[in-house]
Design a protein around this motif. Structure first.
Motif, PDB file in Angstrom:
ATOM      1  N   ILE A  38       0.849  -1.201   0.000  1.00  0.00           N
ATOM      2  CA  ILE A  38       0.000   0.000   0.000  1.00  0.00           C
ATOM      3  C   ILE A  38       0.877   1.241   0.000  1.00  0.00           C
ATOM      4  N   LEU A  39       1.873   1.241   0.882  1.00  0.00           N
ATOM      5  CA  LEU A  39       2.834   2.351   0.945  1.00  0.00           C
ATOM      6  C   LEU A  39       4.239   1.790   0.765  1.00  0.00           C
ATOM      7  N   THR A  40       4.982   2.355  -0.160  1.00  0.00           N
ATOM      8  CA  THR A  40       6.402   2.022  -0.287  1.00  0.00           C
ATOM      9  C   THR A  40       7.205   3.206   0.226  1.00  0.00           C
ATOM     10  N   ALA A  41       8.121   2.915   1.126  1.00  0.00           N
ATOM     11  CA  ALA A  41       8.882   3.980   1.800  1.00  0.00           C
ATOM     12  C   ALA A  41      10.242   4.200   1.150  1.00  0.00           C
TER      13      ALA A  41
ATOM     14  N   GLY B  19      17.335   7.995  11.659  1.00  0.00           N
ATOM     15  CA  GLY B  19      17.248   6.546  11.570  1.00  0.00           C
ATOM     16  C   GLY B  19      16.151   6.111  10.616  1.00  0.00           C
ATOM     17  N   PHE B  20      15.317   5.168  11.062  1.00  0.00           N
ATOM     18  CA  PHE B  20      14.316   4.563  10.176  1.00  0.00           C
ATOM     19  C   PHE B  20      13.001   5.349  10.181  1.00  0.00           C
ATOM     20  N   VAL B  21      13.120   6.640   9.961  1.00  0.00           N
ATOM     21  CA  VAL B  21      11.956   7.494   9.713  1.00  0.00           C
ATOM     22  C   VAL B  21      11.884   7.673   8.203  1.00  0.00           C
ATOM     23  N   GLY B  22      10.761   7.300   7.624  1.00  0.00           N
ATOM     24  CA  GLY B  22      10.691   7.281   6.177  1.00  0.00           C
ATOM     25  C   GLY B  22       9.768   8.312   5.569  1.00  0.00           C
ATOM     26  N   GLU B  23       9.942   8.509   4.279  1.00  0.00           N
ATOM     27  CA  GLU B  23       9.002   9.268   3.461  1.00  0.00           C
ATOM     28  C   GLU B  23       8.276   8.275   2.559  1.00  0.00           C
ATOM     29  N   ILE B  24       7.192   8.724   1.939  1.00  0.00           N
ATOM     30  CA  ILE B  24       6.432   7.839   1.059  1.00  0.00           C
ATOM     31  C   ILE B  24       6.921   8.010  -0.373  1.00  0.00           C
ATOM     32  N   ALA B  25       7.428   6.915  -0.933  1.00  0.00           N
ATOM     33  CA  ALA B  25       7.916   6.945  -2.317  1.00  0.00           C
ATOM     34  C   ALA B  25       6.788   6.687  -3.304  1.00  0.00           C
ATOM     35  N   SER B  26       5.868   5.788  -2.928  1.00  0.00           N
ATOM     36  CA  SER B  26       4.743   5.486  -3.821  1.00  0.00           C
ATOM     37  C   SER B  26       3.589   4.887  -3.024  1.00  0.00           C
ATOM     38  N   VAL B  27       2.397   4.967  -3.622  1.00  0.00           N
ATOM     39  CA  VAL B  27       1.177   4.452  -2.994  1.00  0.00           C
ATOM     40  C   VAL B  27       0.464   3.544  -3.996  1.00  0.00           C
ATOM     41  N   ASP B  28       0.027   2.381  -3.519  1.00  0.00           N
ATOM     42  CA  ASP B  28      -0.745   1.465  -4.355  1.00  0.00           C
ATOM     43  C   ASP B  28      -1.998   1.052  -3.579  1.00  0.00           C
ATOM     44  N   PRO B  29      -3.150   1.654  -3.900  1.00  0.00           N
ATOM     45  CA  PRO B  29      -4.369   1.370  -3.137  1.00  0.00           C
ATOM     46  C   PRO B  29      -5.159   0.168  -3.655  1.00  0.00           C
ATOM     47  N   THR B  30      -4.546  -0.665  -4.497  1.00  0.00           N
ATOM     48  CA  THR B  30      -5.280  -1.750  -5.157  1.00  0.00           C
ATOM     49  C   THR B  30      -6.047  -2.628  -4.176  1.00  0.00           C
ATOM     50  N   ILE B  31      -5.413  -3.033  -3.069  1.00  0.00           N
ATOM     51  CA  ILE B  31      -6.099  -3.968  -2.167  1.00  0.00           C
ATOM     52  C   ILE B  31      -7.136  -3.265  -1.286  1.00  0.00           C
ATOM     53  N   ILE B  32      -7.086  -1.928  -1.246  1.00  0.00           N
ATOM     54  CA  ILE B  32      -8.047  -1.195  -0.412  1.00  0.00           C
ATOM     55  C   ILE B  32      -9.390  -1.055  -1.116  1.00  0.00           C
TER      56      ILE B  32
END
Length: 251
Positions: free
Chosen positions: A95-98, A108-121
């Motif tokens: 759903i979210l790729t970081a 550290g492991f604080v991420g941003e959103i690289a892409s979103v895929d709402p297919t399963i939602i």
């Protein structure tokens, strides 16, 4: 939603709105719960510019608490209230790729959103279910990241083509004068909020929330609101009345 009574009120509102045909996707974080469990394990939480510094051991706790505890607790509450919730995280179904934050050396492991895929939602929502999504995501290598829940909600709203994004918070909304609780700005457009930021009227933790709303509007979400989650039935007031329960930001 630290108060159990307030939490129950919000859940009841979500279920009622779902019952009258409003299709809801619920995105959550869980800062207080994370802090509580870090304390139990004698790990001191650290913050930099309002963002949680997330080393490997903290990231493990974040995933356990948000995905394993908070998410399933919210799902159980919604199911108990009469709707059907499905618990997910940003990792499920990609759903979210970081991607790492530009400040990953400090955060550290604080991420941003690289892409979103709402297919399963989409099929869940189309079948009347309420997706409940924990704001944890993984990068293309499978490394988990802590994602700001407001940011996750905003990007997901845009990807779904949502009618409205609502950020439930613990303040009244945007105030014309931060010292005057009676100076709530009930409706404002993008140009207006940008000017308020320039003038220093919007500052601190409200800036990322406003920027999240602006980004969602720019990507096609029709309206966004920052509402007072401490106010009983604030969701119903925001969606079903003209007065609302906070600040609506429009394009």
């Amino acid at each position: 939603m630290k108060s159990e009574a307030l939490q129950a009120s919000v859940i009841a509102d979500i279920v009622l709105l779902s019952c009258v045909g409003i299709r809801i996707v619920f995105v959550h974080g869980g800062g207080p719960e994370i802090n509580q469990w870090l304390g139990k394990l004698n790990i001191q939480p650290n913050f930099l510019n309002g963002l949680r510094v997330t080393d490997a051991s903290t990231m493990e706790i974040v995933s356990m608490v948000l995905v394993g505890k908070v998410n399933k607790h919210l799902v159980a509450l919604i199911n108990k209230a009469g709707a059907t919730a499905v618990g997910l995280s940003g990792i499920d179904g990609r759903i979210l790729t970081a991607r790492p934050s530009p400040y990953s050396s400090q955060l550290g492991f604080v991420g941003e959103i690289a892409s979103v895929d709402p297919t399963i939602i989409r099929p869940l929502v189309d079948n009347g279910h309420i997706p409940v999504i924990a704001s944890v995501a993984a990068d293309v290598e499978g490394q988990s990241y802590n994602i700001n829940a407001d940011t996750a909600a905003g990007e997901l709203a845009a990807a779904l083509g949502a009618e409205k994004l609502i950020l439930l918070t613990d303040v009244a909304g945007i105030l014309e004068n931060r010292e005057d609780m009676g100076s709530l700005v009930r409706e404002i457009d993008i140009r207006g909020v940008k000017k308020m930021i320039e003038d220093g009227k919007i500052a601190g933790g409200m800036i990322p929330k406003v920027n999240c709303c602006v980004r969602s509007l720019a990507q096609g979400v029709k309206t966004t609101s920052i509402i007072d989650g401490r106010l009983k039935h604030s969701l119903l007031l925001e969606i079903l009345t003209g007065e609302g329960a906070g600040t609506m930001i429009t394009g």
